[in-house]
Scaffold this motif. Structure first.
Motif, PDB file in Angstrom:
ATOM      1  N   ILE A  70       2.477   8.907   0.137  1.00 29.17           N
ATOM      2  CA  ILE A  70       2.942   7.577   0.308  1.00 29.17           C
ATOM      3  C   ILE A  70       2.546   6.626   1.699  1.00 29.17           C
ATOM      4  CG2 ILE A  70       5.393   6.316   0.992  1.00 29.17           C
ATOM      5  CD1 ILE A  70       7.099   8.197   0.441  1.00 29.17           C
ATOM      6  N   SER A  71       2.168   6.641   2.977  1.00 32.85           N
ATOM      7  CA  SER A  71       1.757   5.862   3.914  1.00 32.85           C
ATOM      8  C   SER A  71       0.341   4.936   2.710  1.00 32.85           C
ATOM      9  CB  SER A  71       1.409   6.414   5.213  1.00 32.85           C
ATOM     10  OG  SER A  71       0.043   7.684   5.047  1.00 32.85           O
ATOM     11  N   GLN A  72      -1.104   6.356   2.577  1.00 33.67           N
ATOM     12  CA  GLN A  72      -2.091   5.719   2.624  1.00 33.67           C
ATOM     13  C   GLN A  72      -2.219   4.484   0.885  1.00 33.67           C
ATOM     14  OE1 GLN A  72      -3.880   9.725   1.373  1.00 33.67           O
ATOM     15  NE2 GLN A  72      -5.334   9.722   3.338  1.00 33.67           N
ATOM     16  N   GLY A  73      -1.089   4.785   0.024  1.00 36.83           N
ATOM     17  CA  GLY A  73      -0.630   3.640  -0.960  1.00 36.83           C
ATOM     18  C   GLY A  73      -0.375   2.718  -1.145  1.00 36.83           C
ATOM     19  N   LEU A  74       0.489   2.739   0.611  1.00 33.24           N
ATOM     20  CA  LEU A  74       1.355   1.612   0.097  1.00 33.24           C
ATOM     21  C   LEU A  74       0.511   0.023   0.700  1.00 33.24           C
ATOM     22  CD1 LEU A  74       4.344   0.171   0.955  1.00 33.24           C
ATOM     23  CD2 LEU A  74       3.695   0.515   3.377  1.00 33.24           C
ATOM     24  N   ASP A  75      -0.573  -0.402   1.433  1.00 35.10           N
ATOM     25  CA  ASP A  75      -1.429  -1.284   1.586  1.00 35.10           C
ATOM     26  C   ASP A  75      -2.255  -1.591   0.002  1.00 35.10           C
ATOM     27  OD1 ASP A  75      -0.541  -1.774   4.093  1.00 35.10           O
ATOM     28  OD2 ASP A  75      -2.156  -1.014   4.880  1.00 35.10           O
ATOM     29  N   ASP A  76      -2.539  -0.448  -0.329  1.00 37.35           N
ATOM     30  CA  ASP A  76      -3.630  -0.744  -1.464  1.00 37.35           C
ATOM     31  C   ASP A  76      -2.375  -0.945  -2.835  1.00 37.35           C
ATOM     32  OD1 ASP A  76      -5.732   0.493  -0.250  1.00 37.35           O
ATOM     33  OD2 ASP A  76      -5.957   1.561  -1.621  1.00 37.35           O
ATOM     34  N   TYR A  77      -1.134  -0.659  -2.886  1.00 41.32           N
ATOM     35  CA  TYR A  77      -0.611  -1.197  -3.767  1.00 41.32           C
ATOM     36  C   TYR A  77      -0.112  -2.551  -3.634  1.00 41.32           C
ATOM     37  CZ  TYR A  77       3.739  -1.333  -7.528  1.00 41.32           C
ATOM     38  OH  TYR A  77       4.036  -1.238  -8.097  1.00 41.32           O
ATOM     39  N   MET A  78       0.664  -2.806  -2.383  1.00 42.78           N
ATOM     40  CA  MET A  78       0.597  -4.351  -1.996  1.00 42.78           C
ATOM     41  C   MET A  78      -0.228  -5.367  -2.692  1.00 42.78           C
ATOM     42  SD  MET A  78       2.433  -3.608   1.685  1.00 42.78           S
ATOM     43  CE  MET A  78       1.992  -5.274   2.280  1.00 42.78           C
ATOM     44  N   VAL A  80      -2.393  -4.376  -5.097  1.00 37.60           N
ATOM     45  CA  VAL A  80      -2.657  -5.110  -6.255  1.00 37.60           C
ATOM     46  C   VAL A  80      -1.663  -5.071  -7.176  1.00 37.60           C
ATOM     47  CG1 VAL A  80      -4.111  -3.157  -6.395  1.00 37.60           C
ATOM     48  CG2 VAL A  80      -2.090  -2.521  -6.850  1.00 37.60           C
ATOM     49  N   ALA A  81      -0.558  -5.316  -6.640  1.00 37.40           N
ATOM     50  CA  ALA A  81       1.117  -5.974  -6.935  1.00 37.40           C
ATOM     51  C   ALA A  81       0.700  -7.924  -6.337  1.00 37.40           C
ATOM     52  CB  ALA A  81       2.238  -5.349  -6.666  1.00 37.40           C
ATOM     53  N   THR A  82      -0.032  -8.031  -6.167  1.00 42.75           N
ATOM     54  CA  THR A  82       0.068  -8.933  -5.543  1.00 42.75           C
ATOM     55  C   THR A  82      -1.535 -10.414  -6.390  1.00 42.75           C
ATOM     56  OG1 THR A  82       0.627  -8.346  -3.270  1.00 42.75           O
ATOM     57  CG2 THR A  82      -0.566 -10.651  -3.796  1.00 42.75           C
ATOM     58  N   THR A 122      -8.214 -10.561   0.803  1.00 40.03           N
ATOM     59  CA  THR A 122      -7.706 -11.284  -0.705  1.00 40.03           C
ATOM     60  C   THR A 122      -5.720 -10.824  -0.480  1.00 40.03           C
ATOM     61  OG1 THR A 122      -7.342  -8.820  -2.126  1.00 40.03           O
ATOM     62  CG2 THR A 122      -9.381 -10.854  -2.474  1.00 40.03           C
ATOM     63  N   PHE A 123      -5.255  -9.225   0.129  1.00 42.12           N
ATOM     64  CA  PHE A 123      -3.509 -10.204   0.328  1.00 42.12           C
ATOM     65  C   PHE A 123      -3.464 -11.244   1.250  1.00 42.12           C
ATOM     66  CE2 PHE A 123      -0.661  -8.425   2.171  1.00 42.12           C
ATOM     67  CZ  PHE A 123       0.953  -8.757   1.438  1.00 42.12           C
ATOM     68  N   GLU A 124      -4.202 -11.115   2.694  1.00 44.46           N
ATOM     69  CA  GLU A 124      -3.629 -12.008   3.080  1.00 44.46           C
ATOM     70  C   GLU A 124      -4.117 -13.135   2.936  1.00 44.46           C
ATOM     71  OE1 GLU A 124      -4.772  -7.992   5.282  1.00 44.46           O
ATOM     72  OE2 GLU A 124      -5.741  -9.529   4.050  1.00 44.46           O
ATOM     73  N   ALA A 125      -4.601 -13.655   2.291  1.00 42.48           N
ATOM     74  CA  ALA A 125      -5.918 -15.286   1.395  1.00 42.48           C
ATOM     75  C   ALA A 125      -4.217 -15.052   0.909  1.00 42.48           C
ATOM     76  CB  ALA A 125      -6.527 -15.002   1.115  1.00 42.48           C
ATOM     77  N   GLN A 126      -3.747 -14.186  -0.286  1.00 41.67           N
ATOM     78  CA  GLN A 126      -2.429 -15.532  -0.753  1.00 41.67           C
ATOM     79  C   GLN A 126      -1.378 -15.003   0.061  1.00 41.67           C
ATOM     80  OE1 GLN A 126      -3.149 -15.940  -3.784  1.00 41.67           O
ATOM     81  NE2 GLN A 126      -0.996 -16.196  -4.385  1.00 41.67           N
ATOM     82  N   PHE A 127      -0.918 -13.929   1.125  1.00 44.09           N
ATOM     83  CA  PHE A 127       0.313 -14.415   1.696  1.00 44.09           C
ATOM     84  C   PHE A 127       0.136 -16.141   2.037  1.00 44.09           C
ATOM     85  CE2 PHE A 127       2.249 -13.924   5.813  1.00 44.09           C
ATOM     86  CZ  PHE A 127       3.546 -13.230   5.636  1.00 44.09           C
ATOM     87  N   ILE A 128      -1.126 -16.159   2.862  1.00 42.86           N
ATOM     88  CA  ILE A 128      -0.531 -17.030   3.659  1.00 42.86           C
ATOM     89  C   ILE A 128      -0.612 -18.346   2.648  1.00 42.86           C
ATOM     90  CG2 ILE A 128      -3.241 -17.724   4.112  1.00 42.86           C
ATOM     91  CD1 ILE A 128      -0.684 -18.801   6.652  1.00 42.86           C
ATOM     92  N   ALA A 129      -1.358 -18.514   1.557  1.00 47.89           N
ATOM     93  CA  ALA A 129      -1.346 -19.090   0.034  1.00 47.89           C
ATOM     94  C   ALA A 129      -0.300 -19.446   0.161  1.00 47.89           C
ATOM     95  CB  ALA A 129      -1.876 -19.405  -0.542  1.00 47.89           C
ATOM     96  N   THR A 130       0.665 -18.834  -0.160  1.00 52.10           N
ATOM     97  CA  THR A 130       2.303 -18.236  -0.538  1.00 52.10           C
ATOM     98  C   THR A 130       3.013 -19.567   0.299  1.00 52.10           C
ATOM     99  OG1 THR A 130       2.042 -15.900  -2.052  1.00 52.10           O
ATOM    100  CG2 THR A 130       3.897 -17.077  -1.370  1.00 52.10           C
TER     101      THR A 130
END
Length: 580
Positions: A70-78, A80-82, A122-130
């Motif tokens: 569960i822990s290893q998949g969390l950040d990766d899933y966030m 790919v789902a973003t 890319t996740f962090e970039a999309q977070f701040i863009a949102t």
């Protein structure tokens, strides 16, 4: 998100939160968690807790493996789902990961030794863009630029006339990021300030800058000073957001266990940053000027917003707790626009829908109304197309009925349908005069009549009718010859004033909007009108024709609560032409 069954958690207990969470028989009264584990973090904690009391090594290993998965998949899933950010952002992230930061430091190009782990992904970039989009940001400040990935993401997410200021103390970072900003076509929007951030904040305040979004990801020991200076200097716009990264810093802000694996030679520095963040989190939480929420995204993100005053008069609190910008919103409202299939009518439809209203696009040509309705739906907005001839009483009644059937009510009506002929007065045919008044005057009256009959059935509701007149109601536009049109638009203004007096006591505001000469395809492509443009420009103090977007703001003003005390008003938007 789910509500937690817990009492107030004091900041003083955060550092010992582990005991409160794991000792269910604790005598503590400030934390009480009784529900079954549900979130990924809760399930991981529950599995690890079970592993501590496992009856066999195999059972223990099973629990640990499940928690690990569960822990290893969390950040990766966030990730790919973003939504994936732009190719420009991806290119910058890839270049950062490939760059030899050790060599840059060894060659004296950077003062500090960076690694590619410091790069926003890319996740962090999309977070701040949102967040830029959520706040409607036009001015953004970033403290702690590093390679500029988030600065680029912000620039791509704000309007063309927006600005991103980003602070860093490493000239190398400005040199590194500039080619990527230029390639993305965003270099004019981004200004990199190479100086201590505290100095930059002071300079920005002197320039009168204020920001819709401020993002801080810098030296943790400086967070509190940044926050205090930002608030004290008024750099955060009302309704804006201050977003601070790393506020859960390795978990060290609430448990010492998270720091157990830190190498001994780094522990002092890590402890200093951790203590600084504990103080920062507590200070922000207790500051009466703001509200804050901490989100467990990556290593923690705090989103800080201005707190609305709960005391004071209407100026302090806002009417009905509305900020001034909220008064312009039309969320939950329903509007119709006659002549909405083209020209200014199309622009009014888009403006009203973007402000939150559901819109009935009404036009004599149904195909044109349908096309505009489709445009709005492409933008994710609510719209229907309605065919109506405003000179027909039956059609105007039907357009209101169709709107109410589709959306349940009618709050705003823009009576825009109109025609214009150009002919010398001595040669104006009688049929041309009659048709002009039939559409421009009778059509407006019949529309108002049908609209008001519905609106008057809703006592206590605030409704708005806006009749599109013209600056011709104030002056005689020349050298074009249009006596019939000028008279019909003057009649629209007097009709508006008459209806305003009748209906104001019953909850309907009636106003007129009088545009000047608007640059449209009709003018651009007309052999008769194009030669007149230079003459018109000489008559307009602002030295240009109106653009369709110049009328979109005024229509929202008249439609919204921002103009709640305006009725019978002729709102003229003509670049000053009527003043000469």
């Amino acid at each position: 998100m789910r509500a937690y069954n817990q009492h107030t958690l004091t900041m003083d207990t955060l550092h010992n939160l582990k005991d409160a969470l794991t000792n269910t028989k604790s005598e503590r009264t400030d934390v009480s968690i009784t529900r079954a584990p549900d979130t990924p973090l809760e399930i991981m904690a529950d599995l690890l807790q079970k592993s501590l009391s496992a009856k066999s090594p195999e059972e223990k290993e099973s629990y640990v493996k499940k928690a690990l998965e569960i822990s290893q998949g969390l950040d990766d899933y966030m990730t790919v789902a973003t939504t994936t950010p732009s190719g420009n952002v991806h290119t910058m992230v890839d270049a950062t990961l490939r760059n030899d930061w050790n060599a840059a430091h060894a060659n004296g190009e950077t003062k500090f030794k960076y690694t590619n782990n410091f790069c926003a992904g890319t996740f962090e970039a999309q977070f701040i863009a949102t967040l830029c989009k959520l706040t409607g940001a036009k001015r953004v400040l970033e403290i702690g630029m590093f390679t500029g990935t988030t600065a680029l993401a912000c620039a791509e997410s704000i309007p063309d006339d927006g600005k991103v200021y980003t602070c860093d103390i490493e000239p190398y970072m400005k040199t590194f990021s500039k080619p990527f900003f230029e390639k993305a076509g965003q270099d004019k929007k981004i200004e990199v300030c190479i100086a201590p951030a505290q100095d930059t904040l002071s300079e920005l305040a002197k320039k009168g800058e204020c920001f819709d979004l401020i993002f801080v990801d810098a030296d943790k020991t400086g967070y509190l000073a940044y926050f205090q200076k930002i608030m004290d200097l008024g750099l955060l716009a009302y309704g804006g957001a201050l977003v601070v990264d790393n506020t859960l810093f390795k978990g060290g802000v609430y448990t010492d266990s998270a720091l157990a694996e830190v190498p001994e030679e780094k522990k002092a520095d890590v402890r200093e940053m951790t203590d600084a963040l504990i103080t920062f989190n507590k200070t922000v939480r207790d500051d009466p000027r703001v509200d804050v929420i901490v989100l467990p995204i990556r290593d923690g993100v705090s989103i800080i917003t201005h707190k609305r005053p709960s005391q004071g008069d209407v100026i302090m609190r806002g009417a009905k707790q509305n900020s001034i910008l909220q008064k312009f919103k039309l969320v939950g409202k329903v509007a119709l626009v006659t002549g909405g299939g083209q020209g200014l009518g199309r622009a009014y439809c888009h403006a009203l829908a973007e402000a939150g209203a559901a819109v009935a696009v009404v036009d004599l040509a149904f195909d044109k109304a349908e096309e505009v309705a489709k445009e709005l739906k492409v933008k994710g907005l609510r719209a229907i197309a309605v065919q109506a001839d405003v000179t027909s009483k039956a059609d105007t009644e039907k357009m209101v009925d169709d709107t109410v059937t589709a959306f349940g009510k009618l709050d705003i009506a823009v009576n825009n349908a109109g025609i214009n002929f150009n002919s010398p007065a001595e040669e104006t045919p009688e049929r041309e005069w009659d048709l002009t008044f039939n559409v421009n005057c009778k059509g407006v009256f019949l529309s108002c009549q049908a609209e008001a009959r519905h609106m008057l059935t809703r006592p206590g509701e605030s409704c708005s009718i806006i009749n599109i007149a013209s600056m011709a109601s104030l002056l005689v536009p020349h050298p074009q010859k249009q006596a019939a049109y000028n008279c019909s638009k003057a009649a629209v203004v007097k009709l508006t004033q008459s209806l305003a007096v009748e209906w104001a006591p019953r909850g309907i505001r009636v106003n007129a909007l009088s545009p000047g000469i608007v640059r449209t395809d009709l003018i651009e492509k007309s052999k008769d009108l194009q030669p007149l443009v230079q003459t018109w420009l000489g008559q307009i103090p602002m030295g240009r024709l109106a653009e369709v977007e110049d009328l979109m703001g005024p229509i929202i003003y008249l439609a919204s609560d921002a103009s709640a005390y305006a009725t019978g008003h002729n709102h003229v938007v003509e670049g000053g032409q009527s003043l000469l």
